[in-house]
Design an enzyme around this catalytic site. Structure first.
Site, PDB file in Angstrom:
ATOM      1  N   GLU A   1      22.895 -12.627   1.345  1.00  0.00           N
ATOM      2  CA  GLU A   1      23.843 -12.410   2.449  1.00  0.00           C
ATOM      3  C   GLU A   1      25.051 -13.338   2.334  1.00  0.00           C
ATOM      4  O   GLU A   1      25.564 -13.855   3.332  1.00  0.00           O
ATOM      5  CB  GLU A   1      23.155 -12.631   3.813  1.00  0.00           C
ATOM      6  CG  GLU A   1      21.880 -11.824   4.001  1.00  0.00           C
ATOM      7  CD  GLU A   1      21.288 -11.915   5.412  1.00  0.00           C
ATOM      8  OE1 GLU A   1      21.951 -12.484   6.313  1.00  0.00           O
ATOM      9  OE2 GLU A   1      20.168 -11.423   5.600  1.00  0.00           O
TER      10      GLU A   1
ATOM     11  N   GLU B   1       0.841  -1.207   0.000  1.00  0.00           N
ATOM     12  CA  GLU B   1       0.000   0.000   0.000  1.00  0.00           C
ATOM     13  C   GLU B   1       0.873   1.254   0.000  1.00  0.00           C
ATOM     14  O   GLU B   1       0.582   2.228  -0.689  1.00  0.00           O
ATOM     15  CB  GLU B   1      -0.821   0.016   1.297  1.00  0.00           C
ATOM     16  CG  GLU B   1      -2.318  -0.043   1.131  1.00  0.00           C
ATOM     17  CD  GLU B   1      -2.975  -0.322   2.475  1.00  0.00           C
ATOM     18  OE1 GLU B   1      -2.905   0.550   3.370  1.00  0.00           O
ATOM     19  OE2 GLU B   1      -3.503  -1.455   2.629  1.00  0.00           O
TER      20      GLU B   1
END
Ligand SMILES: *[C@@H]1O[C@H](CO)[C@@H](O)[C@H](O)[C@H]1NC(C)=O
Length: 364
Positions: free
Chosen positions: A265, A191
């Site tokens: 990572e 949103e």
């Protein structure tokens, strides 16, 4: 058991190999990653490191994606309720500096993270009322993604949500909101930042096992509900000699659903002796092979947009502090010289042949 003379010879060879000049630009990792199908080669950094010109020179010449190692974590950004701190009193430790650096160089940024069982302040983890926890989550997402919606390409909205058996890990989100917390967080984020790619990020999903199968179910359920999930981050904290050989098959579990599968990572730890030096040449080679395998896996899946390493120089790796006796997990040494793992990464990029399909393009 090596004789001390043999050990000395190996260490001398390692020292010699570490004084090679920095590679030319067309051999830089970001250039090669872009060439290998419009991908990025990224690294986690901390903002204070930008004050070191040698560090920044490597960052800017070798990488085109940045992950703030700590600076966007909840405890840093919203340490007390409603008090957002992006630039704060200690500017050198803030996300503000990192985003500015990325903008300056045209690098993309992977935001990290929102819902996690670690580095979340106790004013959040002590909440027991679902309505209040949802409101707090919404406020936090509006604060962070609202600020950075035009600056970040990716965000690890949910970090490390699963146990090794593929079930949901206990954390305040799951305990109070149930498994729907992931969908709720993704929807709040979408949103606020409809262009941003929203990820779930986890470790030990780089091989086909109970955990990655569990994650594939979670992902499929979310997509069936039209939840805005775009990527599954493969953390890839590997051990030399034990890097999974079926990373491509595990990636396929998600890319077959249309999800991106970034490596987020990467590091490959090995047993070390004094001064964080590899215990011997065998383990050093296993580390280098780990880098080659991981980078090649990314290049083999058109929905892997790039590879991010978790810091690039050994002295600031998290490994020695957490895994005793292990280290040398990254691609630059303490003098900021490229190691053999750097050249393995470079070779994997040179050997890669496929093109990433979802990637916007970045600086080279
Ligand atoms: C290298 O070091 C590892 C870890 O200490 C050890 O297990 C292995 O036996 C060593 N290999 C050689 C060839 O010395």
């Amino acid at each position: 058991m090596l004789s001390s003379t043999a050990l000395f010879a190996i260490l001398s060879a390692l020292a010699l190999s570490s004084v090679q000049a920095a590679p030319a630009d067309k051999d830089s990792l970001d250039y090669l990653a872009n060439k290998a199908g419009k991908r990025y080669l990224g690294t986690a950094i901390q903002a204070y490191q930008l004050a070191d010109p040698k560090y920044t020179q490597i960052l800017e010449s070798q990488f085109n994606a940045i992950t703030p190692e700590n600076e966007m974590k909840w405890e840093v950004v919203e340490p007390t309720e409603g008090n957002f701190d992006f630039s704060g009193t200690d500017k050198a430790s803030t996300s503000h500096e990192i985003v500015a650096e990325a903008k300056k160089t045209g690098s993309l940024v992977r935001g990290h993270n929102i819902c996690w069982d670690s580095q979340t302040p106790s004013w959040v983890t002590s909440i027991t009322d679902p309505t209040r926890l949802k409101q707090v989550l919404k406020n936090h997402i509006q604060g962070v993604l609202g600020r950075y919606k035009n600056d970040l390409e990716y965000f690890d909205i949910v970090n490390e949500p699963l146990n090794e058996d593929g079930t949901y890990k206990s954390n305040v989100w799951y305990n109070v909101l149930g498994e729907s917390y992931i969908e709720t967080a993704l929807r709040f984020a979408h949103e606020v930042a409809p262009e941003m790619k929203l990820c779930i990020n986890d470790y030990n999903i780089e091989t086909v096992n109970a955990k990655s199968k569990g994650m594939a179910k979670v992902a499929a359920n979310l997509l069936a509900k039209n939840a805005p999930l775009h990527c599954i981050g493969f953390e890839s904290h590997f051990i030399g000699g034990l890097t999974p050989q079926d990373i491509p098959a595990s990636m396929k579990q998600f890319s077959a659903l249309g999800l991106e599968v970034p490596i987020t990572e990467l590091d490959v730890r090995i047993p070390v002796g004094a001064n964080d030096q590899p215990a011997n040449a065998t383990v050093a080679k296993q580390r280098d092979d780990g880098y080659y395998t991981a980078v090649s896996a990314c290049l083999g899946d058109s929905l892997c947009p790039g590879v991010s390493i978790w810091q690039f120089a050994d002295p600031t790796s998290w490994i020695p502090g957490v895994f005793k006796g292990y280290g040398s997990a990254l691609i630059y040494d303490a003098e900021y010289q490229p190691k053999s793992s750097y050249y393995a990464t470079q070779q994997a990029l040179k050997d890669g042949k496929t093109t990433a399909t979802h990637f916007k393009g970045i600086k080279v």
